[in-house]
Design a protein around this motif. Structure first.
Motif, PDB file in Angstrom:
ATOM      1  N   LYS A  30       1.336  -1.929   4.473  1.00 57.99           N
ATOM      2  CA  LYS A  30       1.547  -0.503   4.339  1.00 57.99           C
ATOM      3  C   LYS A  30       3.036  -0.195   4.402  1.00 57.99           C
ATOM      4  O   LYS A  30       3.757  -0.654   5.274  1.00 57.99           O
ATOM      5  CB  LYS A  30       0.810   0.248   5.448  1.00 57.99           C
ATOM      6  CG  LYS A  30       0.801   1.754   5.244  1.00 57.99           C
ATOM      7  CD  LYS A  30      -0.052   2.461   6.292  1.00 57.99           C
ATOM      8  CE  LYS A  30      -0.079   3.957   6.060  1.00 57.99           C
ATOM      9  NZ  LYS A  30      -0.898   4.662   7.081  1.00 57.99           N
ATOM     10  N   VAL A  31       3.481   0.612   3.447  1.00 55.73           N
ATOM     11  CA  VAL A  31       4.907   0.920   3.303  1.00 55.73           C
ATOM     12  C   VAL A  31       5.109   2.406   3.548  1.00 55.73           C
ATOM     13  O   VAL A  31       4.341   3.247   3.040  1.00 55.73           O
ATOM     14  CB  VAL A  31       5.421   0.522   1.903  1.00 55.73           C
ATOM     15  CG1 VAL A  31       6.889   0.873   1.751  1.00 55.73           C
ATOM     16  CG2 VAL A  31       5.208  -0.965   1.675  1.00 55.73           C
ATOM     17  N   LEU A  44      11.552  -0.173   1.700  1.00 52.87           N
ATOM     18  CA  LEU A  44      11.104  -1.559   1.615  1.00 52.87           C
ATOM     19  C   LEU A  44      11.222  -2.236   2.967  1.00 52.87           C
ATOM     20  O   LEU A  44      12.243  -2.098   3.651  1.00 52.87           O
ATOM     21  CB  LEU A  44      11.931  -2.318   0.574  1.00 52.87           C
ATOM     22  CG  LEU A  44      11.774  -1.828  -0.871  1.00 52.87           C
ATOM     23  CD1 LEU A  44      12.672  -2.623  -1.789  1.00 52.87           C
ATOM     24  CD2 LEU A  44      10.329  -1.923  -1.325  1.00 52.87           C
ATOM     25  N   PRO A  45      10.200  -2.972   3.358  1.00 53.32           N
ATOM     26  CA  PRO A  45      10.271  -3.664   4.661  1.00 53.32           C
ATOM     27  C   PRO A  45      11.210  -4.853   4.609  1.00 53.32           C
ATOM     28  O   PRO A  45      11.727  -5.234   3.561  1.00 53.32           O
ATOM     29  CB  PRO A  45       8.814  -4.096   4.893  1.00 53.32           C
ATOM     30  CG  PRO A  45       8.228  -4.191   3.535  1.00 53.32           C
ATOM     31  CD  PRO A  45       8.917  -3.152   2.699  1.00 53.32           C
ATOM     32  N   ASP A  46      11.417  -5.424   5.770  1.00 59.39           N
ATOM     33  CA  ASP A  46      12.282  -6.595   5.874  1.00 59.39           C
ATOM     34  C   ASP A  46      11.687  -7.764   5.087  1.00 59.39           C
ATOM     35  O   ASP A  46      10.463  -7.948   5.060  1.00 59.39           O
ATOM     36  CB  ASP A  46      12.442  -6.975   7.348  1.00 59.39           C
ATOM     37  CG  ASP A  46      13.515  -8.021   7.537  1.00 59.39           C
ATOM     38  OD1 ASP A  46      13.150  -9.209   7.690  1.00 59.39           O
ATOM     39  OD2 ASP A  46      14.698  -7.656   7.516  1.00 59.39           O
ATOM     40  N   PRO A  47      12.516  -8.571   4.418  1.00 57.62           N
ATOM     41  CA  PRO A  47      11.970  -9.699   3.644  1.00 57.62           C
ATOM     42  C   PRO A  47      11.146 -10.670   4.469  1.00 57.62           C
ATOM     43  O   PRO A  47      10.236 -11.316   3.937  1.00 57.62           O
ATOM     44  CB  PRO A  47      13.230 -10.376   3.082  1.00 57.62           C
ATOM     45  CG  PRO A  47      14.245  -9.293   3.032  1.00 57.62           C
ATOM     46  CD  PRO A  47      13.954  -8.410   4.207  1.00 57.62           C
ATOM     47  N   ALA A  91       0.844  -1.191   0.000  1.00 59.85           N
ATOM     48  CA  ALA A  91       0.000   0.000   0.000  1.00 59.85           C
ATOM     49  C   ALA A  91       0.878   1.239   0.000  1.00 59.85           C
ATOM     50  O   ALA A  91       1.615   1.495   0.962  1.00 59.85           O
ATOM     51  CB  ALA A  91      -0.921  -0.001   1.216  1.00 59.85           C
ATOM     52  N   VAL A  92       0.842   2.005  -1.101  1.00 61.87           N
ATOM     53  CA  VAL A  92       1.627   3.228  -1.229  1.00 61.87           C
ATOM     54  C   VAL A  92       0.672   4.374  -1.570  1.00 61.87           C
ATOM     55  O   VAL A  92      -0.225   4.224  -2.400  1.00 61.87           O
ATOM     56  CB  VAL A  92       2.713   3.086  -2.306  1.00 61.87           C
ATOM     57  CG1 VAL A  92       3.767   2.099  -1.859  1.00 61.87           C
ATOM     58  CG2 VAL A  92       2.132   2.631  -3.626  1.00 61.87           C
TER      59      VAL A  92
END
Length: 929
Positions: free
Chosen positions: A157-158, A142-145, A110-111
């Motif tokens: 949500k980013v 970017l979040p953690d993989p 979600a951006v």
């Protein structure tokens, strides 16, 4: 050039859940009524013409834009899940399996981006994602993989930041290119982004997510139109503020930016100036270079500082004060001062975020200036060619350094630089909207240049004439573009091969490989040997040959589909894969990873798991006896999307566009004949007619393909049956050869059995020899009687031939020497006896023949080193005198003379034969020993 071995993998094709990653789910019908209304026949909005990069990769992870949402998926996980579901089935129905796979195949990010997304770009560090619309730029963290791999369908949500909320806005010019700086010092919170607008405004953003000020204003802003006319570095080159009135200028048309790229990827073997050079292409065909363009904190490669120092010092040393131009001397001095400031600076050591360990970080020099001089314009068209070229994209292959020359003479440990061939020129690739690709080279190269300080002297007025690059080849792609109005070809570099790239048009993807040509030309131009007379001829032949290897990889076949620039994935789990997408699904091409293997043999097996082998031409696999032709496979057929679409969507969309009073007249009231109703029915008929036509065309194409598949399958079965009959006849064939001897062609089993038996015999023989050799010298055993006799025989033979001598009383002597002395003494006695007899004859003067013969015998230089053949020739020459002459000279019977001479000749021939046989035997024994 990479070899194609397959197309879209099955775990991304319909009906597998992986296909849902790239497709927007169809809206359900009936749709909810909307309060907004519009006229039915309103014209469509203007279509976008520009770069489309809607898919990006990070390892096996892919990010793709569907609609205006960003989806994430891990191809390795998707493939593993597909294989498990295909093997086990999970005991579920097809619908349940599809829904479960779709829920786990991708995750939505979600951006908060309102306008249509045109490009997404992953940073080299992998921590940030640049999301670009036509006018705005957003940076997503970017979040953690581990969070991305959570198996739930809920969107994630980013955190997203907008660059320059008051700079990149709709009233300003649109974005032409957005680039991550290859030399930026990237961390988990900081990175560097370069944006280039159509109005030639270059902005360098060194953002920090912990500082909002860095996201609000760029660190460096340059207006190329002002810089082109600049005379001093003290001038103001920032772009005009928002809303400020601008006067007319010729540069408004001539300097409209279409694309930009950096000249390198920050690799160790690249030229030092390449990764800090920004190449900007204008729509009218001109190309400019901005060097050096660096952030305030940058990370050099292992060869950057040595290469810069070598270049600056060599340029200063090559300038003669009497002959060099004033501008050239001033430019060399500026470059030397700039490099000297870098050398005098103490670098900072930081821990790298990747696997490089500790890296050094340097500050950008402040002198002469942070804004470089604009170099150009360059043009790819020759001077005598008046053709106008419109550029859509540009890409640059950098020059490669020579490692041996760069670190020659250094005492310290030299860094590990890839041992590639040096390439002393820069290659520029240009694409046009007419689907033409031009390749040109710059032999001079681009180095750092700056404008002078105010009051310290200025450069001469720069000329406005374009500098032509050396045009090598122009490739015209003859395929007609179905969407010419929105066609905008763009380049995508290959991550595996240094001089390969892909070109994406609206409906095709092509590959271009310049590896062989650039490597061969670089070897000719970078040779350390003196220039030979054949260099010019070889260069002409190189330029006349094919420059690039071109291949068409993808053809959508649908006029309404517009391809996005592909992403390249190279991983052990999914292979070497090119992945492009449209709004209706993915298109993939699988390449062979032959660059990892050292063997030159091609695999004989055609079973490549899920990828079908294919080539544009027939592949030939060479065997020991014959050549086997592998029939090239086609791209697998995929059903048209009209079969998967919701058939109620066009009608619902049409109903949604109706005004409220017409909608009520059709649904709540009895239908009446009126012009409004006729108009509605007309548009409905058109909509249903188009949909029916698409369904009929797709069904007929499916029927034709099924018929062709059945015919091809029947022909292949027939060929296999004929081949089986031939093999059976060959196995039972018996007859006689041309000599009348019977023969029989052995069956494959018999030949295999014979080969196995022969192999066993060879193994047994090898083991016997190995054991025998192992016993030799293993113990201190006495020699056998045969070995002692052999040694004694060799010694006696050597003594007889004079090779081995026995010392007696300090003097060495041999049997052959004694025999040779006897022959010489006998010869001397014969000569004296002949002379004595000649004196006793009544004739006062001997015949000339006798005198010649005696003198030849007496004066012959017989030495121990003379061969037996030479002695035989001498004896024969003495014995070849006529018998009547000898009889008259010596006064003895001719018969006695001939017998005596025959005895001497026989003795000499026997001795010569013995010597020759002994020498041959010694040589043979020496070789065997």
């Amino acid at each position: 050039m990479p070899k194609v071995i397959g197309y879209t993998p099955p775990f991304l094709c319909r009906p597998s859940p992986g296909s849902k990653i790239f497709t927007d789910p169809e809206p359900q019908s009936p749709v909810s009524p909307s309060k907004r209304s519009s006229y039915i026949g309103s014209p469509p909005q203007a279509q976008y013409q520009g770069s489309r990069r809607l898919i990006a990769s990070r390892g096996t992870e892919i990010f793709t834009v569907v609609g205006n949402k960003i989806r994430w998926a891990d191809l390795a996980t998707v493939r593993d899940d597909w294989e498990e579901n295909a093997k086990s089935g999970l005991g579920l129905s097809r619908t349940d399996t599809t829904e479960a796979g779709e829920a786990a195949s991708y995750k939505t990010l979600a951006v908060p981006v309102y306008y249509q997304i045109r490009q997404i770009l992953i940073s080299p560090s992998g921590f940030f994602l640049a999301i670009c619309t036509e006018h705005t730029v957003h940076v997503a963290v970017l979040p953690d993989p581990s969070r991305l791999k959570e198996r739930n369908k809920s969107s994630l949500k980013v955190k997203t930041y907008q660059l320059g909320p008051t700079v990149h806005v709709i009233p300003e010019s649109p974005l032409a290119s957005v680039l991550w700086h290859p030399l930026a010092h990237a961390t988990t919170t900081t990175d560097c982004l370069v944006t280039v607008t159509a109005e030639a405004a270059v902005r360098l953003w060194e953002f920090d997510k912990l500082s909002n000020w860095s996201l609000d204003r760029p660190k460096l802003a340059i207006d190329l139109r002002k810089l082109a006319d600049g005379v001093s570095c003290d001038q103001d080159y920032e772009p005009s503020a928002f809303g400020k009135t601008r006067g007319f200028s010729v540069d408004t048309v001539d300097m409209e930016v279409s694309a930009a790229c950096f000249g390198g990827r920050a690799e160790d073997d690249e030229d030092a100036w390449a990764s800090m050079t920004l190449w900007v292409a204008m729509r009218n065909g001109d190309i400019y270079a901005l060097c050096p363009l660096l952030p305030s904190r940058w990370r050099p490669t292992s060869t950057t500082i040595p290469s810069l120092t070598t270049t600056a010092i060599s340029r200063m040393a090559s300038i003669n004060d009497d002959e060099a131009d004033m501008d050239e001397r001033r430019a060399a001095q500026q470059q030397y001062e700039w490099v000297q400031e870098i050398d005098n600076e103490e670098p900072e050591i930081h821990q790298s975020t990747d696997s490089l360990g500790q890296v050094e970080v340097r500050f950008r020099p402040q002198q002469p200036s942070a804004i470089p001089r604009l170099q150009g314009p360059f043009t790819v068209t020759p001077e005598d060619d008046g053709t106008e070229v419109e550029i859509s994209d540009v890409y640059v292959f950098p020059a490669r350094v020579d490692e041996e020359e760069l670190f020659d003479g250094e005492d310290g440990e030299t860094p590990a630089v890839p041992s590639g061939p040096p390439i002393p020129f820069t290659t520029i690739c240009v694409a046009t909207p007419e689907n033409q690709v031009s390749f040109a080279i710059d032999l001079d190269g681009v180095t750092g240049q700056w404008l002078p300080k105010k009051g310290k002297g200025a450069f001469s007025v720069p000329t406005s004439d374009a500098k032509p690059l050396t045009l090598i080849d122009t490739v015209s792609l003859v395929e007609e573009t179905r969407n010419a109005a929105v066609n905008w070809p763009i380049f995508t570099p290959d991550i595996v091969y240094n001089h390969s790239l892909f070109l994406t048009t609206t409906d095709h993807v092509y590959s271009f490989s310049l590896n062989d040509w650039i490597t061969q030309l670089g070897a000719e131009l970078a040779g350390s040997q003196p220039v030979d007379p054949g260099l010019q001829r070889r260069l002409e032949i190189r330029c006349q040959n094919s420059i690039s290897v071109t291949d068409k990889l993808i053809d959508t076949g649908e006029p309404s589909e517009i391809l996005s620039a592909p992403a390249i994935v190279d991983d052990e789990s999914v292979g070497y894969l090119l992945l492009a997408s449209t709004g209706h699904g993915p298109y993939g091409v699988a390449f062979d990873r032959d660059y990892l293997s050292t063997s030159t043999f091609e695999p004989l097996s055609t079973e490549l798991s899920s990828f079908s082998p294919s080539r544009s031409s027939t592949q030939l696999v060479k065997t020991a006896d014959s050549e086997i032709d592998l029939v090239p496979a086609r791209e697998p057929y995929s059903l048209p999307r009209v079969f998967y679409e919701n058939q109620q969507v066009p009608i619902d969309s049409l109903r949604k566009q109706l005004p409220p009073h017409l909608r009520k007249a059709l649904t709540d009231r009895p239908m009446k004949l009126s012009p409004a109703t006729l108009e509605i029915m007309t548009f409905t008929h058109r909509t249903v007619g188009v949909q029916s036509h698409l369904l009929e065309t797709a069904a007929s194409e499916l029927f034709r393909r099924c018929e062709r598949l059945r015919d091809e399958l029947g022909s292949q079965v027939k060929q296999m049956a004929e081949l089986a009959d031939q093999l059976q006849r060959l196995a039972a064939t018996e007859g006689e050869d041309e000599y009348g001897k019977p023969y029989r062609i052995k069956s494959p089993d018999e030949r295999l059995q014979e080969a196995r038996e022969k192999q066993k015999k060879l193994v047994a023989r090898y083991e016997a020899l190995r054991r025998k050799v192992g016993r030799v010298g293993s113990g201190k055993r006495d020699l056998s009687s045969k070995e002692l006799a052999w040694i004694e025989e060799i010694g006696a033979l050597g003594r007889n031939l004079g090779i081995v001598t026995e010392e007696k009383d300090g003097q060495g002597d041999s049997f052959m020497d004694k025999r040779f002395d006897t022959v010489k003494k006998l010869t001397h006695d014969l000569v004296e006896e002949a002379n004595l007899i000649s004196k006793q004859t009544s004739s006062p003067n001997p015949p000339p023949a006798l005198e010649a013969s005696t003198s030849s015998i007496s004066n012959s230089s017989i030495t121990p080193s003379m061969s037996a053949s030479q002695m035989t020739v001498t004896s024969r020459s003495s014995a070849s005198l006529p018998g009547s002459t000898l009889s008259t000279a010596f006064g003895v019977p001719s018969r006695l003379q001939k017998e005596r001479i025959a005895d001497v000749m026989g003795m000499v021939e026997r001795e010569g034969a013995v010597i020759e046989a002994a020498m041959k035997r010694l040589e043979r024994l020496k070789v065997e020993y």
